[in-house]
Design a protein around this motif. Sequence first.
Motif: not given
Length: 466
Positions: A385, A401, A405, A407, A410, A460, A463
């Motif tokens: 990841s 990442s 994503v 973040m 997250v 993660l 998401e």
Amino acid sequence: MKGLRETDFAYQAVYRYLTCLINEVGSETPIKLPSLRQLAERLNVSISTIQYAYSLLEKEGRVYSVAKSGYYAMPVSLNASFCSGNDLLETLYVSARRPGMLVMSTDEPALLQSLDSPLLLLERELVRQYPRQQQPLSQPCGELELRTALAARYTTSPTRYWHADDVYIGADLRGVLEILMAVLGLKGATVLVESPCDWTILRLLQAGGVQVFELPIAGTGCLDLQLLERLLTTETVRLAVLSSGVSMPRGSLMPADNRQRVARLLQQHDCWVLENDVYGELGHEPNGQRFRDLLDPERLIVFSTFEKFMGPEAPYGYLLSRQLSAELQRNFLLRSFRLSPIRQKAIARLYSSGRIDQHLQVLRRLLSERKARMIQVVRERLGDSLEWVDPAGGATLWARSLRPVDMRRVFQRMLKQSVVIAPGELFSLQGLHSQYVRLSHGFSGQHDLDTAMAMLADALRLELTD
């Protein structure tokens, strides 16, 4: 208060006292809190200790200061709204102070090994040698003995030397940088910073009306020389802010040839350089080349703090400059930092006795061991990841990442699991590093790193599927 100090450092006891005081008020309107001097007399501690406790509460969003008026307790409704607002940094600060949180967003290397106990022990010994009534007149730029010790530490040759009069010490790093910005007249000026950059520096520049250009650090740790030269040629650059050694939060070292070419470009364009030496003592290999070894000392200013490697009982910030002496002295006098001369003497004695160098050897070893442990866990739990920079120092890991994503989301997911991380967007004013996160490996041993990394892996993954 004296009973509390038997088991706690003074600032911790003051912090808890103020927390109880604020909780007792529980008001929906701002309430004025006691002044620094009133609390120092009431609790029998130094003004600098009170100031540090207040600064912690200010970072949390529990209190705020008003110029020439004092500190006020933040209204309960406004304090609670920080966590639901759009200011990511405020949300991070408030969340990090909640009970039971695993705070992986900070960069506090001294949490692993501080010098608080030796410092306070030496301070008590010095109090007996220097009775209060025999204290010298105020030294607005800091205690002479400590300024002399710092000047000697930074002197490396007959041409790259510093005198005590070139050293200025303030209550904390933020206050010192605010003075420097005022002296340099940076409002409306253009400043270059390497990116990612510490959020305290970015916010100060932003609040001061500075035009900031970010120079992204490449995967190799290099700065883009073509971009740097173009900016120096096309923009009226007043100042470049660069790390002395390890570039934090990224944790990388600039290759020697790139550092030399950057220094030559800056000198060709007669650009002032502000060298960030906050992490200068915290590289795993501390004896590398610094910008101050390559640049004209007359166009160089160095700043740092003791807190990162000594601990919270040494919160002072300092800077070194061979120019602007009259303006710096005047502004330090106007700011009127109330610093404990005895504590500054104690720090100076720790330098002269070699105690700080011994401490740094131990701290670097502990940081290196913690780094290795964190990388092992991240590789096992998040190897598919994240990709990361193998840090050359400090107490954090800078990771990206491998898939796009959000973040910030997250970050919110992790908060629900009582874990605080630092999203990469905090380290840029221009929207860079949105796929990055900074993780601390310097937290206390009561938390489980494996579990925290498993939570991050889940956040993660969720998401990506939402």
